[in-house]
Design a protein around this motif. Structure first.
Motif, mmCIF file in Angstrom:
data_model
loop_
_atom_site.group_PDB
_atom_site.id
_atom_site.type_symbol
_atom_site.label_atom_id
_atom_site.label_comp_id
_atom_site.label_asym_id
_atom_site.label_seq_id
_atom_site.Cartn_x
_atom_site.Cartn_y
_atom_site.Cartn_z
ATOM 1 N N LYS A 106 -2.131 -3.813 -0.712
ATOM 2 C CA LYS A 106 -3.265 -3.163 -1.370
ATOM 3 C C LYS A 106 -4.399 -4.168 -1.476
ATOM 4 N N ASP A 107 -5.626 -3.650 -1.472
ATOM 5 C CA ASP A 107 -6.790 -4.490 -1.699
ATOM 6 C C ASP A 107 -6.821 -4.827 -3.185
ATOM 7 N N SER A 144 0.801 -1.220 0.000
ATOM 8 C CA SER A 144 0.000 0.000 0.000
ATOM 9 C C SER A 144 0.838 1.276 0.000
ATOM 10 N N ARG A 145 2.133 1.168 0.232
ATOM 11 C CA ARG A 145 3.012 2.347 0.158
ATOM 12 C C ARG A 145 4.379 1.921 -0.350
ATOM 13 N N SER A 177 -7.938 -2.689 -6.910
ATOM 14 C CA SER A 177 -6.933 -2.317 -7.911
ATOM 15 C C SER A 177 -7.225 -2.953 -9.266
#
Length: 185
Positions: A71-72, A38-39, A76
């Protein structure tokens, strides 16, 4: 799976190096190994990773940043589909419009294309005379690239092609009579 600390990270180029006690040299890591995170990573992060050999050098893959959520994936992938949908729609739309314009403005004619027979033909007649002799049934024929007797469906069609179409190969002895040896006619 190994664990090491990210010692260097170049955010502009998307790569860095991990120090791990198991290996004597630092391990290269590319952003593609962390694309599901996510980052972006930063120096000091602990990274869990697998190692693969790439042209004699070790490289981290299947990596994740310790304590950072992934991330989900469902969001995405649906977002990626939405980003590509307009491109697909525009492409299809352009193809449809191009086809319509081509169909609408293409020249259509039912008239046969007339060519003057070659000067070598013994039976060469002036074009005006050929037009007078063109009967109603032969108007349905038109030059479409066929050249041989085996491609014709009737003697009249073979005669039309021989008289009006270029590059036919149906009159072997140049006497003006096409397909003389074809038993179908």
């Amino acid at each position: 799976m190994f664990r090491g600390q990210l010692t260097q990270w170049n955010g502009e180029k998307g790569f860095g190096f991990i120090k791990c006690d198991v290996f004597s040299q630092e391990i290269f890591i590319h952003i593609s190994a962390l694309k599901h995170m996510s980052r972006a990573p930063k120096p000091g992060d602990y990274i869990h990773f697998d190692v693969e050999e790439d042209q004699g050098k070790r490289r981290a893959n299947h990596a994740r940043i310790e304590g950072v959520k992934a991330k989900d994936q469902s969001k995405s992938t649906s977002k990626a589909k939405l980003q590509h949908s307009p491109k697909l729609i525009y492409s299809v739309l352009i193809i449809v419009i191009t086809g319509f314009v081509f169909e609408r403005f293409s020249v259509k004619t039912n008239e046969p294309i007339k060519y003057q027979p070659s000067l070598n033909s013994k039976l060469a007649k002036p074009i005006a005379k050929e037009q007078q002799q063109l009967s109603e049934p032969t108007k349905k024929f038109r030059c479409d690239g066929r050249q041989y007797c085996s491609q014709m469906t009737s003697r009249k069609e073979a005669e039309y092609f021989n008289d009006y179409c270029p590059n036919t190969k149906m009159d072997g002895d140049n006497d003006g009579i096409p397909c003389e040896n074809d038993s179908r006619f």
